[in-house]
Scaffold this motif. Structure first.
Motif, mmCIF file in Angstrom:
data_model
loop_
_atom_site.group_PDB
_atom_site.id
_atom_site.type_symbol
_atom_site.label_atom_id
_atom_site.label_comp_id
_atom_site.label_asym_id
_atom_site.label_seq_id
_atom_site.Cartn_x
_atom_site.Cartn_y
_atom_site.Cartn_z
ATOM 1 N N SER A 1 -4.807 -89.973 -19.712
ATOM 2 C CA SER A 1 -3.806 -90.871 -19.138
ATOM 3 C C SER A 1 -2.390 -90.434 -19.521
ATOM 4 N N VAL B 1 -5.259 -95.847 -7.102
ATOM 5 C CA VAL B 1 -4.605 -94.599 -6.717
ATOM 6 C C VAL B 1 -3.903 -93.956 -7.905
ATOM 7 N N ASP B 2 -3.272 -94.773 -8.739
ATOM 8 C CA ASP B 2 -2.498 -94.249 -9.859
ATOM 9 C C ASP B 2 -3.242 -94.331 -11.190
ATOM 10 N N GLU C 1 -6.226 -92.870 -13.692
ATOM 11 C CA GLU C 1 -7.105 -91.729 -13.962
ATOM 12 C C GLU C 1 -8.565 -92.190 -13.917
#
Length: 320
Positions: free
Chosen positions: A52, A276-277, A279
């Motif tokens: 991350s 989407v954002d 990990e």
């Protein structure tokens, strides 16, 4: 070349220790000076841990990273106060390294990236690579302010062939029993394979019903999760009554990562977010007590003066 080694590695100005199993092409790295966090799990040259925001974000705000220890509580508490053993505790982020979740609840204890660990042993030989570390919790006022139960915490990590064993030991150091509510949070991933194709195996039978803040309501429901592709499923679920040993698994792309709950871990949090954002990771989190145990007292064990508590989990990386 020896089958197993313990190597040193510099990581952002800190000293990392890498346990190596040459026979299985497996390496596991820990940083004692940043909370004894597991920062790397490399198999056949590929990283199997979610990073991350990376080590810097983990050190600054305790964000997602590797395999962190959550102590003296795993997951979250219902508020900024609790009472245990005749002690009334008021958590204060100005006095202690307390981190808050999106609802303002204290989460994952106070040892994220702690610099107070010391290495007390390392052993490359006898068919293993191992390191032993120690933290004197009672020697630090900022820690005692959040958890006024003096104790030593020991972590022993041992790599033998394809299996990493992590033992966590609590030793009281004063005339007061120590509540046990810690856990670990391994962020696992399968590189090069889409998340929806990851196969998860979770042999659980009981799930705690959680409220909108992620806290147990007190209700328990039966559950059975079939082994299969993760697809678009998400999890942030708390499971109780986990047998020891029980093996959770993440598989795909010719690799199988097993996480075995050994002695001392009858509770599990499974975390698999989707976005989407975000990990892609799957976390099988071994816990010694249920979520919010320091507040409710439910399922909480105490280690008496002169006693000790030991819990173990294992990470096994296999070619499939």
């Amino acid at each position: 070349m020896a089958a197993h080694e313990v190597l040193g590695e510099g990581i952002a100005g800190l000293d990392g220790l890498v346990l190596v199993s040459h026979e299985c092409d497996l390496q596991v790295g820990f940083i004692p000076g940043a909370g004894m966090v597991g920062y790397s799990l490399v198999h056949r040259g590929e990283q199997l841990l979610g990073k991350s925001g990376g080590l810097a974000a983990y050190r600054e705000r305790g964000s997602t990273f590797g395999i962190p220890l959550l102590h003296p509580w795993a997951n979250r508490l219902a508020g900024m106060a609790y009472t245990l053993g005749g002690r009334d505790v008021q958590l204060d982020p100005e006095r202690s390294p307390v981190h808050l979740d999106s609802n303002g609840l204290p989460i994952h204890g106070v040892l994220a990236a702690s610099p107070h660990w010391e290495v007390v042993g390392r052993s490359p030989g006898n068919g293993r690579a191992a390191v032993a570390t120690r933290l004197d919790f009672g020697a630090h006022d900022e820690l005692l302010a959040a958890f006024p139960f003096p104790h030593e915490l020991h972590v022993q990590a041992e790599l033998v062939a394809d299996t990493l064993t992590v033992a966590t030991i609590v030793l009281p150091t004063a005339e007061v029993s120590v509540p046990v509510s810690f856990g670990w949070h391994p962020f696992l991933r399968l590189p090069g394979l889409p998340r929806e194709e990851w196969v998860v195996e979770m042999p659980v039978r009981q799930r705690a019903v959680l409220d909108e803040r992620g806290l147990p309501t007190g209700e328990i429901e039966p559950v059975e999760i079939e082994t299969g592709a993760l697809g678009t499923r998400t999890y942030d679920d708390h499971f109780v009554g986990v047998d020891n040993p029980t093996t959770f698994a993440l598989e795909g792309g010719g690799r199988r990562i097993e996480l075995e709950f050994g002695q001392g871990y009858p509770y599990a949090q499974v975390y698999a977010p989707l976005g989407v954002d975000i990990e892609p990771v799957v976390c099988f989190e071994p816990m010694t007590a249920p979520v919010n145990a320091l507040v409710t007292g439910e399922g909480l064990n105490f280690v008496p003066t002169g006693g000790s508590f030991r819990a173990e989990f294992r990470v096994r990386v296999l070619s499939s």
